[in-house]
Design a protein around this motif. Structure first.
Motif, PDB file in Angstrom:
ATOM      1  N   ARG A 658      55.948  28.772 -47.204  1.00 54.00           N
ATOM      2  CA  ARG A 658      56.816  29.852 -47.688  1.00 54.00           C
ATOM      3  C   ARG A 658      58.153  29.231 -48.089  1.00 54.00           C
ATOM      4  N   THR A 659      58.551  29.486 -49.343  1.00 55.48           N
ATOM      5  CA  THR A 659      59.800  28.936 -49.851  1.00 55.48           C
ATOM      6  C   THR A 659      60.852  30.040 -49.947  1.00 55.48           C
ATOM      7  N   ASN A 660      62.096  29.582 -49.904  1.00 57.51           N
ATOM      8  CA  ASN A 660      63.236  30.495 -50.027  1.00 57.51           C
ATOM      9  C   ASN A 660      63.138  31.651 -49.034  1.00 57.51           C
ATOM     10  N   TYR A 661      62.724  31.317 -47.822  1.00 56.96           N
ATOM     11  CA  TYR A 661      62.599  32.324 -46.783  1.00 56.96           C
ATOM     12  C   TYR A 661      63.953  32.436 -46.098  1.00 56.96           C
ATOM     13  N   ARG A 662      64.546  33.600 -46.187  1.00 59.06           N
ATOM     14  CA  ARG A 662      65.927  33.758 -45.735  1.00 59.06           C
ATOM     15  C   ARG A 662      65.958  34.253 -44.290  1.00 59.06           C
ATOM     16  N   VAL A 663      66.842  33.605 -43.530  1.00 57.04           N
ATOM     17  CA  VAL A 663      67.012  33.912 -42.102  1.00 57.04           C
ATOM     18  C   VAL A 663      68.497  34.022 -41.814  1.00 57.04           C
ATOM     19  N   GLY A 664      68.906  35.064 -41.130  1.00 58.32           N
ATOM     20  CA  GLY A 664      70.303  35.240 -40.765  1.00 58.32           C
ATOM     21  C   GLY A 664      70.743  34.278 -39.682  1.00 58.32           C
ATOM     22  N   VAL A 665      72.029  33.839 -39.779  1.00 54.88           N
ATOM     23  CA  VAL A 665      72.607  32.936 -38.787  1.00 54.88           C
ATOM     24  C   VAL A 665      74.038  33.375 -38.487  1.00 54.88           C
ATOM     25  N   SER A 677      57.866  20.620 -36.851  1.00 51.03           N
ATOM     26  CA  SER A 677      56.534  20.272 -36.358  1.00 51.03           C
ATOM     27  C   SER A 677      55.611  19.763 -37.452  1.00 51.03           C
ATOM     28  N   ASP A 678      55.987  19.990 -38.725  1.00 49.33           N
ATOM     29  CA  ASP A 678      55.133  19.562 -39.833  1.00 49.33           C
ATOM     30  C   ASP A 678      55.509  18.180 -40.357  1.00 49.33           C
ATOM     31  N   SER A 679      56.419  17.524 -39.684  1.00 50.37           N
ATOM     32  CA  SER A 679      56.786  16.177 -40.103  1.00 50.37           C
ATOM     33  C   SER A 679      55.570  15.256 -40.084  1.00 50.37           C
ATOM     34  N   ARG A 680      55.548  14.337 -41.029  1.00 50.41           N
ATOM     35  CA  ARG A 680      54.464  13.348 -41.064  1.00 50.41           C
ATOM     36  C   ARG A 680      54.426  12.539 -39.769  1.00 50.41           C
ATOM     37  N   PHE A 681      55.578  12.383 -39.168  1.00 49.39           N
ATOM     38  CA  PHE A 681      55.679  11.636 -37.912  1.00 49.39           C
ATOM     39  C   PHE A 681      54.820  12.275 -36.824  1.00 49.39           C
ATOM     40  N   TYR A 682      54.617  13.579 -36.918  1.00 45.70           N
ATOM     41  CA  TYR A 682      53.812  14.299 -35.933  1.00 45.70           C
ATOM     42  C   TYR A 682      52.398  14.601 -36.430  1.00 45.70           C
ATOM     43  N   GLY A 683      52.035  14.092 -37.594  1.00 45.81           N
ATOM     44  CA  GLY A 683      50.717  14.344 -38.149  1.00 45.81           C
ATOM     45  C   GLY A 683      50.679  15.512 -39.107  1.00 45.81           C
ATOM     46  N   GLY A 684      51.845  15.974 -39.576  1.00 42.30           N
ATOM     47  CA  GLY A 684      51.903  17.120 -40.479  1.00 42.30           C
ATOM     48  C   GLY A 684      51.916  16.717 -41.938  1.00 42.30           C
ATOM     49  N   SER A 685      52.203  17.701 -42.800  1.00 39.91           N
ATOM     50  CA  SER A 685      52.160  17.486 -44.255  1.00 39.91           C
ATOM     51  C   SER A 685      53.530  17.214 -44.844  1.00 39.91           C
ATOM     52  N   ASP A 686      54.559  17.149 -44.029  1.00 42.87           N
ATOM     53  CA  ASP A 686      55.922  16.791 -44.425  1.00 42.87           C
ATOM     54  C   ASP A 686      56.589  17.846 -45.294  1.00 42.87           C
ATOM     55  N   VAL A 687      56.237  19.090 -45.101  1.00 50.31           N
ATOM     56  CA  VAL A 687      56.957  20.172 -45.771  1.00 50.31           C
ATOM     57  C   VAL A 687      58.177  20.517 -44.915  1.00 50.31           C
ATOM     58  N   GLY A 688      59.340  20.609 -45.571  1.00 47.16           N
ATOM     59  CA  GLY A 688      60.531  20.908 -44.788  1.00 47.16           C
ATOM     60  C   GLY A 688      61.737  21.162 -45.639  1.00 47.16           C
ATOM     61  N   ASN A 689      62.878  20.837 -45.095  1.00 49.42           N
ATOM     62  CA  ASN A 689      64.145  21.212 -45.720  1.00 49.42           C
ATOM     63  C   ASN A 689      65.073  20.021 -45.910  1.00 49.42           C
ATOM     64  N   VAL A 707      70.464  31.361 -44.102  1.00 48.41           N
ATOM     65  CA  VAL A 707      69.938  30.125 -44.690  1.00 48.41           C
ATOM     66  C   VAL A 707      68.630  30.443 -45.394  1.00 48.41           C
ATOM     67  N   ALA A 708      68.391  29.769 -46.503  1.00 49.28           N
ATOM     68  CA  ALA A 708      67.137  29.906 -47.242  1.00 49.28           C
ATOM     69  C   ALA A 708      66.276  28.698 -46.911  1.00 49.28           C
ATOM     70  N   LEU A 709      65.178  28.952 -46.225  1.00 55.06           N
ATOM     71  CA  LEU A 709      64.352  27.876 -45.681  1.00 55.06           C
ATOM     72  C   LEU A 709      63.026  27.750 -46.411  1.00 55.06           C
ATOM     73  N   THR A 710      62.481  26.541 -46.350  1.00 48.42           N
ATOM     74  CA  THR A 710      61.082  26.314 -46.673  1.00 48.42           C
ATOM     75  C   THR A 710      60.325  26.229 -45.357  1.00 48.42           C
ATOM     76  N   LEU A 711      59.394  27.158 -45.155  1.00 48.87           N
ATOM     77  CA  LEU A 711      58.638  27.188 -43.911  1.00 48.87           C
ATOM     78  C   LEU A 711      57.317  26.456 -44.099  1.00 48.87           C
ATOM     79  N   ALA A 716      56.953  24.948 -37.131  1.00 49.56           N
ATOM     80  CA  ALA A 716      58.036  25.343 -36.241  1.00 49.56           C
ATOM     81  C   ALA A 716      59.269  24.525 -36.584  1.00 49.56           C
ATOM     82  N   LEU A 717      60.371  25.206 -36.826  1.00 47.57           N
ATOM     83  CA  LEU A 717      61.630  24.563 -37.168  1.00 47.57           C
ATOM     84  C   LEU A 717      62.668  24.881 -36.107  1.00 47.57           C
TER      85      LEU A 717
END
Length: 728
Positions: A658-665, A677-689, A707-711, A716-717
């Motif tokens: 999910r791109t441009n997913y907005r979350v209040g802060v 949790s999706d970092s390649r370091f953990y075996g993920g696909s390296d989708v992030g911000n 913030v507008a996030l890529t989920l 888990a971020l």
């Protein structure tokens, strides 16, 4: 004189004697002469001080001595005897030694308040008047006779009868010449005339299975954990991180030939492993002696003895000491809810329902085929509370996890109508067990500062982890079984349908602070066909591992202390079996190493950031950002620390990106992507911000910034503000 002694001699031969000392040892006779009476039922010749004794009754030997001759034999004399044509044997006679239990000991045990039970009952290597030997004591109030039997007397039940101390029901005897390693049991003649042979309820060392006799033990261990204990006594567990690695000692890792690691070998391997993953505590499934290797240790037959499978009692002390010196606490599973029916252990110990209830509606456990302790009996309550203190005091364990508390609290636990008895108010609450637990927890906190007590309690019983003075049960923490069940229910759903079950995630906040909770992913959830953590997840192998990382993020970032059973930290495929070691070969695969790295980083972040642990037990540390986006299966929340620290957790439970997913802060400026949790370091696909995002002054979710996030898919971020730009 003889007429006074003969009833004792008759009882010695009949095996019904209550006090052999009344008919043995020194007796003054006419003038300055003394008579010495010895009990040697298998002897054919006996002598003391060079003088032959004559048999005056079967097994009873007598000789006369002058006062001067007697002085040369005081305070304790050596007896030489012969059996048939065998060589002569020589021992110090036991019939002139006192008991080491005083009237105060018997009184305190009788009222259930002798908190050092283990120092008086059982087998203890001591010296009396310079003579080394072993003092035995056992509680068996309904026995007709109790004897100590072992290799030292060819397991002959009449050789070493004990004496009962008044009306206490405690039998005692000092046997000179015995030492560490000698095997023994108690032979008991019941009121019905039956003979039973029992292991020592207070024994501190047992034979290696499949044998089940007791062995004499004396610790020689010197502790080196003073600094740890001093720091623990001043520790505030409710506002500090607790991350527990739950271990079954016999199946964590084994030798190539299948042999168990010893306690000391576990110290060399397990402790550095736990250090590398950042856990604060190791929890060991029960180590008290139990009969079967193919078990988890919950059917205890030696409550005061660490199992000999893994070494000696001092070897276990060395393990705990090494953990403390490495900065790791150790928790022991403890099982006061029930005990097995093995005929050589506690069951009908003196021929009666001594430790258990006589009525099976109170005394038998329908689920486990075991017996239930009689918590209303003073001595039984004393046996158990002292046992808890024993593990904390003698072995320096930092905490006990009390098993099956729910089964103790309810008289109708797992019973159909007519199979249970109500309390005297007509209710289903076990009032005696409740009082026992309150007394237990009060004493532990008073006697062992800094020690914790965890309750495995699966019902809605109120105030389990609230102080006794508030009306609670007094536990330090309670396992949050509701969180665990709801979480697994949610993850079991196909991601497409999770939108209909988001309440399974959010409901926990309604009660998260009603107790001091531990969030458990325990051994109970990865056995008996339930499947391992990774096997529970839908999807292919990569998706399953991604969801395990997501599950662990939910656990680590949710308020509450953490517990993870071994194997979960690297997503073992097979469910756990006590018959084999973990599947360590999986760590050759990058995906499984990645899950392991994720656990290490979750722990490191949990320990480093006060926002993630300061208010584990307090609503002040949690705030929902958005719990309503069920359609996209996303939740977001803030965790807060005592010094004003804030982190943002965003968890996404579908396989989409999910791109441009907005979350209040709450703050503007840069928000660093602390964990993904999706970092390649953990075996993920390296989708992030790309490591960070900048908050914009776009109000969202009731906050002044967003913030507008890529989920990532199943991602888990954890985001942390770098500097703060606050509104106004």
């Amino acid at each position: 004189m003889l007429s006074e002694l003969e009833p004792v001699w008759q009882a010695l031969n009949a095996g019904t004697v209550h006090d052999p000392f009344r008919g043995l040892g020194w007796r003054i006779e006419e003038g300055d002469h003394w008579a010495l009476y010895e009990w040697l039922p298998t002897a054919t010749a006996v002598e003391v001080g060079g003088k032959r004794l004559a048999m005056v009754a079967p097994g009873v030997w007598r000789a006369r001595f002058t006062a001067d001759e007697r002085k040369t034999l005081l305070p304790h004399h050596t007896v030489r005897w012969q059996e048939g044509d065998e060589m002569w044997h020589s021992v110090v006679s036991p019939w002139t030694f006192p008991t080491l239990l005083g009237a105060l000991d018997c009184y305190l045990i009788g009222i259930g308040e002798h908190w050092r039970w283990w120092e008086k009952l059982g087998a203890h290597c001591v010296e009396i008047d310079g003579v080394a030997g072993v003092h035995f004591a056992v509680w068996a109030p309904n026995a007709e006779r109790v004897s100590v039997v072992g290799d030292f007397n060819q397991w002959h039940g009449l050789r070493h009868p004990m004496r009962v101390l008044g009306s206490s029901g405690i039998w005692s005897l000092f046997i000179p010449g015995l030492t560490v390693g000698d095997r023994y049991r108690f032979e008991i003649r019941t009121r019905s005339g039956a003979i039973v042979t029992k292991s020592d309820p207070s024994g501190q060392w047992f034979e290696l299975r499949p044998q089940n006799g007791s062995k004499v033990w004396r610790s020689r261990y010197t502790w080196g954990d003073e600094a740890w204990l001093a720091a623990r006594n001043a520790w505030d567990p409710y506002h500090e991180p607790i991350a527990i690695y739950e271990v079954h000692a016999g199946s964590w890792m084994r030798h190539a030939d299948g042999r168990f690691y010893s306690y000391r070998e576990l110290a060399e391997r397990l402790i550095p492993y736990v250090q590398s993953l950042g856990f604060t505590h190791i929890e060991l499934l029960p180590l008290a002696e139990h009969p079967l290797d193919e078990s988890w240790g919950y059917q205890v037959t030696g409550f005061y003895a660490p199992t000999s499978r893994y070494g000696t009692p001092d070897d276990l002390k060395a393990f705990v000491d090494a953990a403390h010196q490495a900065g790791i606490g150790v928790i022991l599973d403890w099982t006061p809810a029930h005990f097995p029916k093995d005929e050589w252990a506690l069951a009908r110990f003196d021929g009666t329902a001594l430790f258990e209830h006589e009525d099976p509606r109170l005394g038998e456990h329908p689920d486990w085929g075991s017996l239930i302790f009689n918590y209303g009996r003073h001595e039984v309550r004393n046996f158990l509370i002292a046992n808890a203190l024993f593990w904390l005091v003698e072995y320096h364990f930092d905490a006990l996890r009390v098993d099956a508390v729910a089964s103790m609290l309810y008289l109708d636990y797992s019973r159909r109508p007519g199979e249970w008895l109500p309390n005297h108010y007509g209710g289903r609450e076990n009032l005696e067990a409740i009082e026992f637990l309150r007394r237990l927890n009060t004493l532990i906190h008073a006697e062992v500062p800094g020690a914790l007590v965890f309750a495995e309690e699966s019902t809605a019983w109120p105030m389990v982890s609230r102080p006794v003075w508030m009306g609670g049960l007094g536990f330090s923490f309670k396992w949050n079984m509701g969180w665990m069940h709801d979480t697994f229910t949610y993850f079991a759903h196909d991601p497409l349908f999770r939108r209909y079950h988001q309440d399974k995630l959010t409901f926990s906040q309604w009660y998260a602070y009603s107790e001091n909770f531990v969030l458990p992913l325990s051994h109970d959830e990865v056995v008996h066909g339930k499947g391992s953590l990774v096997a529970k997840m839908p999807g292919d192998a990569d998706a399953k591992r991604a969801q395990v990382r997501l599950l662990l993020a939910w656990q680590w970032w949710h308020p509450g202390k953490k517990l993870l059973f071994m194997g979960g930290e690297f997503a073992q495929w097979r469910e756990w079996s006590e018959r084999r070691e973990l599947d360590w070969g999986l760590l050759a695969e990058a995906g499984h190493r990645g899950v392991q790295r994720w656990v290490a980083d979750l722990n490191a972040t949990y320990r480093a950031l006060g926002a993630l642990h300061d208010f584990d037990c307090d609503a002040e540390g949690f705030e929902w950002v958005d719990c309503h986006d069920a359609e996209q299966s996303v939740i977001a929340f803030l965790r807060k620390g005592r010094k004003g620290e804030v982190v943002l957790a965003v968890l996404h439970f579908t396989p989409l990106t999910r791109t441009n997913y907005r979350v209040g802060v709450p703050f503007g400026g840069l928000w660093r992507e602390r964990l993904n949790s999706d970092s390649r370091f953990y075996g993920g696909s390296d989708v992030g911000n790309c490591g960070a995002v900048r908050a914009e002054a776009v109000p969202w979710h009731g906050f002044p910034y967003s913030v507008a996030l890529t989920l990532p898919p199943f991602g888990a971020l954890l985001l942390q503000p770098v500097g703060r730009e606050e509104e106004g």
